[in-house]
Design a protein around this motif. Structure first.
Motif, short mmCIF file in Angstrom:
data_model
loop_
_atom_site.label_atom_id
_atom_site.label_comp_id
_atom_site.label_asym_id
_atom_site.label_seq_id
_atom_site.Cartn_x
_atom_site.Cartn_y
_atom_site.Cartn_z
N GLY A 79 19.38 24.47 -22.93
CA GLY A 79 19.31 25.92 -22.79
C GLY A 79 19.43 26.43 -21.38
N THR A 80 19.60 25.51 -20.40
CA THR A 80 19.74 25.91 -19.00
C THR A 80 21.13 25.49 -18.50
N ARG A 81 21.47 25.91 -17.28
CA ARG A 81 22.82 25.67 -16.76
C ARG A 81 22.79 25.18 -15.33
N ASP A 82 23.78 24.36 -15.00
CA ASP A 82 24.12 24.10 -13.61
C ASP A 82 25.15 25.14 -13.17
N PHE A 83 25.24 25.33 -11.88
CA PHE A 83 26.25 26.23 -11.34
C PHE A 83 27.06 25.50 -10.26
N TYR B 238 11.95 30.72 -24.53
CA TYR B 238 12.16 29.55 -25.39
C TYR B 238 12.55 30.07 -26.77
N GLU B 239 13.86 30.16 -27.00
CA GLU B 239 14.34 30.73 -28.25
C GLU B 239 15.49 29.90 -28.81
N ARG B 240 15.82 30.19 -30.05
CA ARG B 240 16.94 29.49 -30.69
C ARG B 240 18.23 29.91 -29.99
N MET B 241 19.04 28.92 -29.64
CA MET B 241 20.25 29.21 -28.89
C MET B 241 21.43 29.50 -29.81
N THR B 242 22.15 30.58 -29.50
CA THR B 242 23.39 30.91 -30.19
C THR B 242 24.40 31.29 -29.12
N GLU C 76 17.40 30.13 -20.39
CA GLU C 76 17.27 30.78 -19.09
C GLU C 76 18.53 31.61 -18.88
N HIS C 77 18.35 32.80 -18.34
CA HIS C 77 19.50 33.65 -18.06
C HIS C 77 19.16 34.55 -16.89
N TYR C 78 20.16 35.20 -16.38
CA TYR C 78 19.95 36.18 -15.31
C TYR C 78 20.11 37.57 -15.90
N GLN C 79 19.32 38.49 -15.40
CA GLN C 79 19.31 39.82 -15.98
C GLN C 79 19.39 40.89 -14.89
N TRP C 80 20.25 41.86 -15.13
CA TRP C 80 20.38 43.03 -14.26
C TRP C 80 19.58 44.16 -14.88
N ASN C 81 18.62 44.67 -14.12
CA ASN C 81 17.82 45.81 -14.58
C ASN C 81 18.01 46.99 -13.65
N MET C 82 18.11 48.17 -14.23
CA MET C 82 18.02 49.43 -13.47
C MET C 82 16.95 50.28 -14.14
N ASP C 83 16.07 50.85 -13.34
CA ASP C 83 14.96 51.64 -13.87
C ASP C 83 14.77 52.91 -13.05
N ILE C 84 14.39 53.97 -13.75
CA ILE C 84 14.06 55.25 -13.11
C ILE C 84 12.63 55.59 -13.48
N ILE C 85 11.77 55.72 -12.47
CA ILE C 85 10.36 56.03 -12.68
C ILE C 85 10.08 57.44 -12.16
N GLY C 86 9.49 58.28 -13.02
CA GLY C 86 9.07 59.60 -12.57
C GLY C 86 9.92 60.76 -13.04
N GLY D 42 18.01 46.45 -19.50
CA GLY D 42 18.23 45.07 -19.11
C GLY D 42 19.61 44.64 -19.57
N PHE D 43 20.31 43.90 -18.70
CA PHE D 43 21.70 43.51 -18.97
C PHE D 43 21.84 42.04 -18.59
N GLY D 44 21.97 41.16 -19.58
CA GLY D 44 22.04 39.73 -19.32
C GLY D 44 23.43 39.28 -18.86
N ASP D 45 23.46 38.12 -18.23
CA ASP D 45 24.74 37.61 -17.70
C ASP D 45 25.54 36.82 -18.73
N ALA D 46 24.91 36.31 -19.78
CA ALA D 46 25.58 35.37 -20.67
C ALA D 46 26.56 36.05 -21.63
N VAL D 47 26.14 37.11 -22.30
CA VAL D 47 26.99 37.74 -23.32
C VAL D 47 28.22 38.37 -22.67
N ILE D 48 28.04 39.03 -21.53
CA ILE D 48 29.17 39.71 -20.91
C ILE D 48 30.24 38.71 -20.48
N LEU D 49 29.82 37.53 -20.02
CA LEU D 49 30.81 36.52 -19.64
C LEU D 49 31.56 35.99 -20.86
N GLU D 50 30.85 35.85 -21.98
CA GLU D 50 31.51 35.46 -23.23
C GLU D 50 32.55 36.49 -23.63
#
Length: 497
Positions: free
Chosen positions: A85-89, A186-190, A196-206, A389-397
């Motif tokens: 479930g993890t990756r080398d780069f 720790y989830e079922r992989m599809t 493990e993944h990388y995630q882009w988050n943007m948030d506005i508070i207030g 939240g925007f993960g790196d895995a699906v967009i690359l697929e």
């Protein structure tokens, strides 16, 4: 420092004879075990000696031990693959990741957001919010050596909330923050789903108004356009949790059941409809309420929603405002109303949205919404907030499937090579001169034949080949070959640009 349990043991442990015995017979005596489950019994007449492999070790739910790892005397072949479930780069994958992250970062900065980051390791309590949330069962969690329950972060929003509470009134609102961080579940992989993944988050508070959600969706669409995706490739499903609240209120479903119902509804499309009904029944919903709810969740237009709920509700008002703003931004064709979108995390309170691929082959590309009451769950004062939240895995697929992945070859401006082993120091000097001028240089560190050097130059896409020869160097010059044209010149070192 823990108290010494037995003075005779302390003296024996430091006696020279004991050291000799331990060295030759591989004895292992632990005075201060990191685990409180390890028993130590010693007296002047007897001494318990245990191997570290047999000591009791406290483990967390993830199975991670808090004691030091067991050392093996004999070398053994290890599995060269990364954990499941993890990756080398390697370099080619790292170039792609850097390209993706730079697009995340540039879009965020284009919209006026500031970058933040948080520890990968957080308190487990940060994620134990509501029973039934998938995320509770997906945590990589354990007890550290200080007997604290900790977890690898599965998402970034709780860490953001913690930091906002920590900063308090020292920051001025609104906050517009973004982060790009590694997350663990720790989830079922599809396809497009890893542990493990990388995630882009943007948030506005207030900002309490729907203008915040409209701005966030605009930023994602800007990103999509930058990387070559259009509305024929991707879109957004939009709804509001207030729709669900209004339906449940009509049928007197208790407020404390709301989060649980949301988690059940989020499984629509992932499990059979009959299973959804059974889960709703287990949440003490009547058959009439379940039927009404499922009818509302099948709606796909605001007009039909208005017919069902009336025009006066907050849910409809928020959604109408969002779609109106989408017209002004110029991205209304990217949005579609889908009442079944509720998102699986318990903390969302209003507008929710998911990015999806039009062909329906992949899981959600990204998702987010409003979470106005998250801060109070951690003891802070609530502030209006929304994010995604925007993960790196699906967009690359998706980019791979569409043939939109960029070709990112290694590119170095110069390759510098000495023609004589005695001139290696001179070649180093040439490389230093160019690097000080801001140019990238691949310095050939060994005495290699020119055929090898030219192959190397082609592989790294070098622009120039700089050869340091004895005759030229005695004149303070080097041979400079422009590889694209074949033009070759002798240039003085101090004139080299």
């Amino acid at each position: 420092m823990p108290a010494i349990l037995n003075s005779s043991l302390f003296i024996l442990h430091h006696h020279p004879l004991f050291s000799t015995l331990r060295r030759h017979h591989h004895l292992n005596i632990s005075l201060f075990s990191p685990s409180r489950n390890t028993n130590l019994r010693a007296s002047s007449s007897s001494l318990s000696v245990e191997s570290s492999a047999n000591q009791n070790v406290r483990t967390g739910r993830s199975g991670s031990a808090t004691a030091p790892p067991v050392e093996h005397d004999t070398a053994q072949k290890i599995d060269v693959n990364p954990p499941k479930g993890t990756r080398d780069f390697p370099p080619e994958e790292m170039r792609l990741r850097n390209w993706l992250f730079s697009n995340f970062r540039e879009v965020s900065q284009q919209f006026g957001f500031e970058e933040v980051d948080f520890p990968v390791l957080e308190s487990e309590a940060l994620y134990i919010r509501k029973a039934g949330e998938e995320i509770r069962d997906q945590l990589y969690c354990f007890e550290d050596r200080g007997n604290r329950r900790v977890a690898l972060r599965p998402e970034l929003t709780p860490s953001l909330a913690r930091l906002v509470i920590q900063k308090g009134k020292s920051v001025s609102l609104p906050l517009k923050w973004f982060a790009i961080g590694q997350c663990w579940r720790y989830e079922r992989m599809t396809r497009g789903r890893r542990r493990e993944h990388y995630q882009w988050n943007m948030d506005i508070i207030g900002v309490p108004d729907v203008t915040a959600e409209a701005e966030l969706i605009s930023s994602i669409i800007t990103f999509f356009k930058r990387i070559g995706l259009t509305t024929s490739d991707v879109g957004f499903k939009v709804s509001s949790r207030k729709v669900l609240q209004e339906v449940l209120r009509c049928y007197s479903v208790p407020e404390n059941m709301f989060g649980r119902v949301c988690i059940i509804i989020d499984k629509i499309g992932k499990i059979p409809r009959d299973d959804i009904r059974k889960d709703l029944q287990s949440a003490d919903m009547s058959e009439v309420a379940i039927e009404e709810l499922l009818q509302v969740l099948s709606l796909n237009s605001l007009e039909k929603l208005e017919e069902k709920l009336g025009a006066s509700g907050e849910a409809l008002s928020d959604l109408k405002q969002l779609f109106s703003l989408a017209e002004k931004y110029g991205y209304s064709e990217w949005l579609q109303f889908d009442a079944s979108i509720v998102r699986g995390l318990a903390y969302y309170t209003g507008i929710v949205f998911e990015g999806f691929d039009r062909e329906g082959k992949l899981r959600a590309i990204c998702g987010g919404g409003r979470y106005d009451r998250l801060l109070s769950t951690f003891g802070g004062d609530d502030l209006p907030a929304c994010g995604f939240g925007f993960g790196d895995a699906v967009i690359l697929e998706l980019l791979k499937e569409r043939g939109l992945l960029p070709e990112l070859n290694l590119q170095v401006e110069n390759i510098v090579c000495s023609l004589d082993q005695e001139l290696q120091g001179a070649a180093s000097e040439v490389a230093s001169v160019l690097r000080e001028k801001g140019q990238s240089v691949d310095l050939v560190l060994e005495n290699k034949p020119l055929k090898w050097v030219f192959k190397r130059a082609a592989r790294i896409n070098a622009r120039r080949l700089i050869l340091v020869g004895k005759v030229e160097w005695e004149k303070g010059m080097v041979n400079v070959k422009t590889l694209s044209t074949g033009e070759q010149l002798e240039i003085k070192l101090d004139e080299l640009e």
